[in-house]
Design a protein around this motif. Structure first.
Motif, PDB file in Angstrom:
ATOM      1  N   ARG A 188      -4.770   5.544   1.063  1.00 24.04           N
ATOM      2  CA  ARG A 188      -3.580   5.100   0.337  1.00 24.04           C
ATOM      3  C   ARG A 188      -3.287   3.629   0.598  1.00 24.04           C
ATOM      4  O   ARG A 188      -2.870   2.893  -0.310  1.00 24.04           O
ATOM      5  CB  ARG A 188      -2.372   5.961   0.720  1.00 24.04           C
ATOM      6  N   ALA A 189      -3.522   3.186   1.837  1.00 23.15           N
ATOM      7  CA  ALA A 189      -3.319   1.774   2.157  1.00 23.15           C
ATOM      8  C   ALA A 189      -4.295   0.906   1.373  1.00 23.15           C
ATOM      9  O   ALA A 189      -3.933  -0.161   0.863  1.00 23.15           O
ATOM     10  CB  ALA A 189      -3.483   1.549   3.655  1.00 23.15           C
ATOM     11  N   GLY A 190      -5.545   1.374   1.255  1.00 23.29           N
ATOM     12  CA  GLY A 190      -6.538   0.632   0.508  1.00 23.29           C
ATOM     13  C   GLY A 190      -6.193   0.527  -0.970  1.00 23.29           C
ATOM     14  O   GLY A 190      -6.378  -0.529  -1.591  1.00 23.29           O
ATOM     15  N   ARG A 191      -5.691   1.597  -1.550  1.00 22.12           N
ATOM     16  CA  ARG A 191      -5.323   1.562  -2.963  1.00 22.12           C
ATOM     17  C   ARG A 191      -4.131   0.636  -3.191  1.00 22.12           C
ATOM     18  O   ARG A 191      -4.112  -0.150  -4.152  1.00 22.12           O
ATOM     19  CB  ARG A 191      -4.994   2.974  -3.456  1.00 22.12           C
ATOM     20  N   PHE A 192      -3.146   0.730  -2.321  1.00 19.81           N
ATOM     21  CA  PHE A 192      -1.956  -0.119  -2.404  1.00 19.81           C
ATOM     22  C   PHE A 192      -2.356  -1.589  -2.301  1.00 19.81           C
ATOM     23  O   PHE A 192      -1.922  -2.440  -3.097  1.00 19.81           O
ATOM     24  CB  PHE A 192      -1.012   0.282  -1.261  1.00 19.81           C
ATOM     25  N   MET A 234     -13.633   3.215  -3.099  1.00 20.52           N
ATOM     26  CA  MET A 234     -12.594   3.134  -4.117  1.00 20.52           C
ATOM     27  C   MET A 234     -12.924   1.972  -5.048  1.00 20.52           C
ATOM     28  O   MET A 234     -13.033   0.832  -4.576  1.00 20.52           O
ATOM     29  CB  MET A 234     -11.231   2.907  -3.454  1.00 20.52           C
ATOM     30  N   PRO A 235     -13.119   2.205  -6.334  1.00 16.35           N
ATOM     31  CA  PRO A 235     -13.426   1.104  -7.258  1.00 16.35           C
ATOM     32  C   PRO A 235     -12.274   0.103  -7.327  1.00 16.35           C
ATOM     33  O   PRO A 235     -11.110   0.448  -7.110  1.00 16.35           O
ATOM     34  CB  PRO A 235     -13.617   1.809  -8.607  1.00 16.35           C
ATOM     35  N   TYR A 293      -1.980  -4.173   2.903  1.00 11.15           N
ATOM     36  CA  TYR A 293      -2.555  -3.100   3.724  1.00 11.15           C
ATOM     37  C   TYR A 293      -1.694  -2.886   4.980  1.00 11.15           C
ATOM     38  O   TYR A 293      -1.422  -1.747   5.376  1.00 11.15           O
ATOM     39  CB  TYR A 293      -3.981  -3.477   4.116  1.00 11.15           C
ATOM     40  N   THR A 294      -1.233  -3.975   5.581  1.00  6.57           N
ATOM     41  CA  THR A 294      -0.395  -3.880   6.781  1.00  6.57           C
ATOM     42  C   THR A 294       0.935  -3.197   6.478  1.00  6.57           C
ATOM     43  O   THR A 294       1.420  -2.372   7.265  1.00  6.57           O
ATOM     44  CB  THR A 294      -0.162  -5.284   7.368  1.00  6.57           C
ATOM     45  N   VAL A 295       1.532  -3.525   5.337  1.00  5.25           N
ATOM     46  CA  VAL A 295       2.781  -2.855   4.939  1.00  5.25           C
ATOM     47  C   VAL A 295       2.544  -1.360   4.783  1.00  5.25           C
ATOM     48  O   VAL A 295       3.343  -0.528   5.242  1.00  5.25           O
ATOM     49  CB  VAL A 295       3.330  -3.468   3.634  1.00  5.25           C
ATOM     50  N   ALA A 296       1.460  -0.984   4.126  1.00  6.10           N
ATOM     51  CA  ALA A 296       1.163   0.440   3.918  1.00  6.10           C
ATOM     52  C   ALA A 296       0.920   1.152   5.240  1.00  6.10           C
ATOM     53  O   ALA A 296       1.382   2.283   5.445  1.00  6.10           O
ATOM     54  CB  ALA A 296      -0.053   0.584   3.007  1.00  6.10           C
ATOM     55  N   VAL A 297       0.200   0.508   6.159  1.00  5.65           N
ATOM     56  CA  VAL A 297      -0.012   1.093   7.499  1.00  5.65           C
ATOM     57  C   VAL A 297       1.324   1.243   8.216  1.00  5.65           C
ATOM     58  O   VAL A 297       1.589   2.263   8.867  1.00  5.65           O
ATOM     59  CB  VAL A 297      -0.988   0.213   8.310  1.00  5.65           C
ATOM     60  N   ALA A 298       2.181   0.226   8.109  1.00 11.71           N
ATOM     61  CA  ALA A 298       3.502   0.288   8.738  1.00 11.71           C
ATOM     62  C   ALA A 298       4.329   1.449   8.190  1.00 11.71           C
ATOM     63  O   ALA A 298       5.132   2.058   8.916  1.00 11.71           O
ATOM     64  CB  ALA A 298       4.252  -1.027   8.522  1.00 11.71           C
TER      65      ALA A 298
END
Length: 302
Positions: free
Chosen positions: A266-270, A233-234, A254-259
């Motif tokens: 999607r976690a990486g983009r967030f 992901m760029p 990333y932790t919030v997105a995983v949670a």
């Protein structure tokens, strides 16, 4: 009213002094700084502030001293909305403090005093505070504590995220089999695997890790292993004012997105967006975007 996602972070918490200079020094010299700023720092503490800013109920576990710097760290975490009852102030301890030199391009050079006055014993940790958490994040600075919180998270069915960086490779190797997600820095992945190429490094390290593996590459973006395929992901195109703490913000977001149950992509983009906004907005915890600002940025980037 919908209940907030609950997360926890564990690791170091700093009081940072940031010095702004025209250019980073390349040899011993004297230099006049153009500005100075004091803020909170440390991997786990900065990640905790990012989590709280992004709307998560956040508990931080850390070790600091019962000194003026420790009191200021607590004050700043409280002000950011982080729950600090598990930030333990050890009597006669000296709190971690950092000095970061930032040049005009936003690149930085950091020097950290890790603190003193406590042991690595993790038996005092109160994991009843983890009841209801959806995810935890730990850095590599205290592997005994990280190991304990990863086990406590697993017992509660919560996901775990490891920030894997260069400063303690032995600790990272101890923790690799314990975390559901391991997010490496480029240098850490290269040193652990002997591969400078991200795809080869991720495929090699996956054999030693428990769960998902990925690597942040700054302006080079985000790479992760999806089954047997390395995906990329760029990075978001921004003008950086200060890159210090960007990785810590990434790990918190990333932790919030995983949670919240999102995929690695999607976690990486967030998380990439949260880190980009931090770099573009300047220095310190005060520059971390809140959830509405991040959502607006992401919607505009689609």
């Amino acid at each position: 009213m919908v209940a907030r996602i609950k997360v926890a972070t564990l690791g170091n918490a700093f009081l940072d002094r940031i010095l702004y200079v025209p250019n980073l020094p390349t040899e011993p010299s004297k230099m006049r700084v153009t500005g100075q700023y004091e803020t909170g720092g440390g991997i786990a503490a900065t990640a905790a502030v990012a989590c709280a800013r992004l709307g998560a109920e956040t508990v931080c576990y850390s070790r600091i001293g019962s000194d003026a710097a420790g009191n200021e760290i607590i004050r700043r975490l409280d002000e950011a909305g982080v729950q600090t009852d598990q930030v333990h102030q050890f009597e006669n301890g000296r709190s971690p403090q950092g000095t970061i030199i930032v040049e005009r391009s936003g690149e930085r050079m950091g020097f950290g005093f890790m603190g003193e006055g406590w042991s690595d014993d993790a038996s005092w940790l109160d994991f009843s505070r983890l009841d209801g958490v959806a995810a935890v994040m730990a850095d590599y600075s205290w592997w005994q504590g990280a190991s304990a919180i990863f086990a406590a998270a697993a017992d509660r069915g919560a996901k775990s995220v490891l920030d894997a960086d260069i400063n303690d490779l032995e600790a990272v190797q101890r923790l690799l089999p314990l975390a559901d997600h391991v997010v490496f820095s480029e240098r850490c992945l290269a040193q652990l695997t002997g591969h400078g190429e991200h795809a080869l490094g991720l495929k090699a390290i996956a054999r030693r890790a428990k769960g998902h593996v990925s690597v942040t590459a700054g302006e080079g973006g985000f790479y992760w292993l999806d089954a047997d395929t390395v995906r990329h992901m760029p990075a978001f195109a921004i003008k950086a004012l200060d890159t210090n703490g960007a990785g810590d913000v990434f790990h918190g977001a990333y932790t919030v997105a995983v949670a919240e149950g999102h995929s690695v992509e999607r976690a990486g983009r967030f998380a990439s967006a949260a880190a980009a906004l931090k770099c573009a907005r300047g220095s310190g915890w005060e520059s971390i975007a809140d959830r509405s600002e991040l959502d607006l940025f992401l919607n505009g980037a689609q």
